[in-house]
Design an enzyme around this catalytic site. Sequence first.
Site, PDB file in Angstrom:
ATOM      1  N   HIS A   1       4.867  -2.815   1.167  1.00  0.00           N
ATOM      2  CA  HIS A   1       3.714  -2.903   0.518  1.00  0.00           C
ATOM      3  C   HIS A   1       4.037  -2.592  -1.105  1.00  0.00           C
ATOM      4  CE1 HIS A   1       4.587   1.452   1.178  1.00  0.00           C
ATOM      5  NE2 HIS A   1       4.039   1.738  -0.008  1.00  0.00           N
TER       6      HIS A   1
ATOM      7  N   HIS B   1      -1.121   0.994   4.905  1.00  0.00           N
ATOM      8  CA  HIS B   1      -1.476   0.362   3.642  1.00  0.00           C
ATOM      9  C   HIS B   1      -0.619  -0.712   3.723  1.00  0.00           C
ATOM     10  CE1 HIS B   1       1.942   3.012   2.736  1.00  0.00           C
ATOM     11  NE2 HIS B   1       1.691   3.304   1.711  1.00  0.00           N
TER      12      HIS B   1
ATOM     13  N   HIS C   1       5.142   1.114  -7.665  1.00  0.00           N
ATOM     14  CA  HIS C   1       6.518   0.537  -7.015  1.00  0.00           C
ATOM     15  C   HIS C   1       6.144  -0.475  -6.039  1.00  0.00           C
ATOM     16  CE1 HIS C   1       4.484   3.702  -4.060  1.00  0.00           C
ATOM     17  NE2 HIS C   1       4.889   2.930  -2.931  1.00  0.00           N
TER      18      HIS C   1
ATOM     19  N   HIS D   1       4.654  12.356   2.064  1.00  0.00           N
ATOM     20  CA  HIS D   1       3.477  11.978   1.554  1.00  0.00           C
ATOM     21  C   HIS D   1       2.253  12.830   2.268  1.00  0.00           C
ATOM     22  CE1 HIS D   1       4.420   9.380  -1.383  1.00  0.00           C
ATOM     23  NE2 HIS D   1       4.934   8.457  -0.689  1.00  0.00           N
TER      24      HIS D   1
ATOM     25  N   TYR E   1      11.661   7.957  -3.745  1.00  0.00           N
ATOM     26  CA  TYR E   1      11.526   6.971  -4.512  1.00  0.00           C
ATOM     27  C   TYR E   1      12.572   7.211  -5.835  1.00  0.00           C
ATOM     28  CZ  TYR E   1       6.393   6.850  -3.435  1.00  0.00           C
ATOM     29  OH  TYR E   1       5.176   6.748  -2.808  1.00  0.00           O
TER      30      TYR E   1
ATOM     31  N   GLU F   1      10.228   2.404  -3.427  1.00  0.00           N
ATOM     32  CA  GLU F   1      10.262   3.374  -2.344  1.00  0.00           C
ATOM     33  C   GLU F   1      11.179   2.773  -0.953  1.00  0.00           C
ATOM     34  OE1 GLU F   1       6.387   3.644  -0.347  1.00  0.00           O
ATOM     35  OE2 GLU F   1       6.831   6.137  -0.100  1.00  0.00           O
TER      36      GLU F   1
END
Lengths: 98, 307
Positions: B153, B199, B214, B246, B255, B265
Site C-alpha cells: 500500500h 488498507h 511512504h 501501529h 519505517y 515501510e
Amino acid sequence: MSQSFRITETRSGKSFACSDEQSVLAAMEQQHQRCVPVGCRGGGCGLCKVQVVSGEFDCGRMSSRHVNAIDREQGLVLACRLFPRSDLAIQPAPSGRS
Amino acid sequence: MKKGVMRPGHIQLRVLDMAKALEHYVELLGLIEVDRDDKGRVYLKGWTEVDKFSVVLREADEAGMDFMAFKVLDDATLGRLSEDLVAFGCMVESIPAGELKGCGRRIRFSAPTGHRFELFAEKEQTGKWGIAEINPEAWPRGLKGMKATRFDHALLYGGNLDETLRLFSEVLGFDLAEQVIDPEGKRVAQFLTVGMKAHDVAFILHAEQGKLHHASFFLETWDDVLRAADLISMTDTSIDIGPTRHGLTHGKTIYFFDPSGNRNEVFCGGDYHYPDHPPVTWTADQLGKAIFYHDRELNERFLTVLT
C-alpha cells in the site's frame, strides 16, 4: 586521509567537527547536536535546508523542489547533502522548507 | 471489489540516483529486478507477486511518487470505470499498452488530494519468483535482504479528504476501513481498502497537495520486521522509527528512507476488513497512540517529512 573541518551554526552558536567525507547533518547527529532539523537524510524532503554563510563546500544530489540552481549558487542547500571543503558557518534557511 | 477494482498494481517512484536506489530496493528490501526500459526506468517486484512488476523506479531531479495504479477485473471494467471517472468530474488520460513494459492500456486520473492514480486490466503474469507454478515450494532460495514479499500500500498526504473518499468509494468501490476524527468531527486520516486488507491506500490531511508519505512492503512475521531493523543498522540506512506497532490497523512495522528520501515501510500482521464492517475509528486526541501504539507520542518527522 580525510580532513576534518569545524561547522558552526551561527544562530545557536553550536559547533561540531565534520570530515570532508561526511555530510554536515550526519556529523551533527553523530555528535548529538540538534541545531538543524533532521528529516529523510536523503536530499528528498527539504527539512534540513540551511544557508551556508561562509566556507567552501560540495553537494550531493538534492530534490530540485527544495534546492534549485539559484539556491545552490547562493549556498541555500540541504545539510544532509552538504560536504565541507573548509570550515563552514551555517544558519537555518530564511524560509525554512521551500 | 464491487466496482471491479481488485488490488494495488504498481507504484512509480522518483529517485535521485538509480544505482543507489537499486542498492536499496534490491539488495536491502530484497525486491527482484525484472526489467528495464529505454526511458531508463527499472521494474521490480516482491517475490510472491504473480504479475510481472509492482514497483517502477524513475531517475529524476526530484524525489516522490509519480503515480500509483490499481488492477481491475478486465478491459470492459476499465472502459466502464473510465466513463464513471469522467462523470465524477475527473480528467482521464489514456496511456497506450506497452508504455510500461508488459502492462496493458492504462487510464490515469488525479485524485482531489493531488495524487495521480492509474487503472489497468492487463499485465504480463510471470508468476511468483523462483518457485514453480505447479507444486510450489514454500519460498525460493536466493532472496536478498529483507525478502519483501509484495508491494502492499501507500500512505499519501494531501487535502480534500471527503471528496477523495467519495471518489474512491462511489466510483472505485473502496471501503473506509479505518479513520481518525478530530474534535470537530472532521476526518483527518482515512484508510481505504478494496479487499480484506486494512488498507490498500491511505490518506492523511495535509496543507500541501500530492505528497508521498511512504510506500509499504509486506513481510510475514515480527521476526522478519526485527531482522529488517537489523539490516537497516548493518547498512547504516536512514531510519525513521521502529520496530513498533501501529494503533491504526495494528500492524507491526518499521519505517526508514530510501537514498532519495522517499519513506518506506516494511510491516507484518494487522487487522482485516469485510464489507459489512463499520470503519474503525480513532480520535485525534489519541493520535500518538493511533500512529505509534507503544510510544503513544508522535514524532514531528512522521508528520512533516514527505517527498
